[in-house]
Every structure is written in C-alpha cells, then in structure tokens.
Write a protein that holds these residues in place. Structure first.
Motif, PDB file in Angstrom:
ATOM      1  N   LYS A  74       0.833  -1.202   0.000  1.00  0.00           N
ATOM      2  CA  LYS A  74       0.000   0.000   0.000  1.00  0.00           C
ATOM      3  C   LYS A  74       0.872   1.258   0.000  1.00  0.00           C
ATOM      4  N   LEU A  77       2.240   1.654  -3.443  1.00  0.00           N
ATOM      5  CA  LEU A  77       1.165   2.121  -4.324  1.00  0.00           C
ATOM      6  C   LEU A  77       0.923   3.614  -4.135  1.00  0.00           C
ATOM      7  N   ASP A  78       0.876   4.053  -2.887  1.00  0.00           N
ATOM      8  CA  ASP A  78       0.668   5.477  -2.614  1.00  0.00           C
ATOM      9  C   ASP A  78       1.821   6.320  -3.161  1.00  0.00           C
ATOM     10  N   ALA A  80       3.799   5.586  -5.695  1.00  0.00           N
ATOM     11  CA  ALA A  80       3.701   5.617  -7.159  1.00  0.00           C
ATOM     12  C   ALA A  80       2.586   6.560  -7.600  1.00  0.00           C
ATOM     13  N   SER A  81       1.463   6.543  -6.903  1.00  0.00           N
ATOM     14  CA  SER A  81       0.354   7.446  -7.240  1.00  0.00           C
ATOM     15  C   SER A  81       0.756   8.896  -7.051  1.00  0.00           C
ATOM     16  N   ASN A  82       1.475   9.184  -5.967  1.00  0.00           N
ATOM     17  CA  ASN A  82       1.937  10.551  -5.732  1.00  0.00           C
ATOM     18  C   ASN A  82       2.916  10.995  -6.815  1.00  0.00           C
ATOM     19  N   ILE A  84       3.009   9.977  -9.894  1.00  0.00           N
ATOM     20  CA  ILE A  84       2.220  10.229 -11.109  1.00  0.00           C
ATOM     21  C   ILE A  84       1.539  11.590 -11.020  1.00  0.00           C
ATOM     22  N   SER A  85       0.951  11.891  -9.875  1.00  0.00           N
ATOM     23  CA  SER A  85       0.275  13.179  -9.699  1.00  0.00           C
ATOM     24  C   SER A  85       1.249  14.340  -9.846  1.00  0.00           C
TER      25      SER A  85
END
Length: 116
Positions: A74, A77-78, A80-82, A84-85
């Motif tokens: 998790k 994942l967070d 990687a999401s950050n 990308i943002s």
C-alpha cells in the motif's frame, strides 16, 4: 429502463444436488474427523489441543505476514500514485507556460564562474 432479473434454472450441478453416497446398511460412510468418536481421554484431549493450537499459531503468523506485506504494498502504491500526480502537475505547468514553480539547477561550471 426496466431491470432484467436473471432466471436460474436447476442444472443438477449445485453443491447440494444428488444423494450422498451411502455405506453399509444405508448409513453414510464415516468421516476422518473425530467429532463423534466418543469421549476423549485427558491425554487425547491435550494432544488435540496442542496440535490445533500449533495450527492456529501458524495461521496467525501467516496472517500477520500477509498484513505486513499488504501494508508495504500500500505504501509503494501510494508513492507511485503521488509520483504520477506530481508528474501530471509538472506537465500541466509546463504546458501552461508557468515555469516559476520549477526549480532551475545550475551547472557546476556556472557555479564556479560566479565564485571566481
């Protein structure tokens, strides 16, 4: 729009379909579980408790390991999401011509020239 309901038809493949195989004299065959084998001696009861507790401890350890692995996944994942943002924000700023928020790094040669 009307909601269509799915009609289930009995196909004979359900888990409860059919008869259970019978043993001698129409009695179902014995199972391997010692649930109705009569009273247990103290030694048997303790041995079974120890075995079951050992199995439970192994399962609890697997559960803890899985929770730890899930928590680490998790976090990744967070992250990687950050990332990308942040990249999308950077692209948007560049396309809009807003470069003030972007840091500019000087080269070593330029830094040496200013110090000399």
């Amino acid at each position: 729009m009307a909601r269509k309901s799915k009609v289930f038809q009995f196909d004979g493949k359900a888990a409860a379909a059919g008869d259970e195989p019978e043993g001698v004299d129409g009695v179902a065959p014995e199972t391997s579980a010692p649930v109705f084998d009569g009273p247990l001696s103290d030694e048997q009861a303790i041995e079974m408790l120890v075995e079951l507790n050992h199995e439970r401890q192994q399962c609890a350890q697997r559960w803890d390991d899985a929770k730890t692995e899930a928590a680490e996944a998790k976090k990744e994942l967070d992250n990687a999401s950050n990332a990308i943002s942040l990249l999308i924000d950077r692209i948007d700023r560049q396309r809009n011509g807003d470069l003030a928020a972007q840091p500019v790094l000087r080269t070593l040669e330029a830094a040496a020239d200013t110090l000399a």
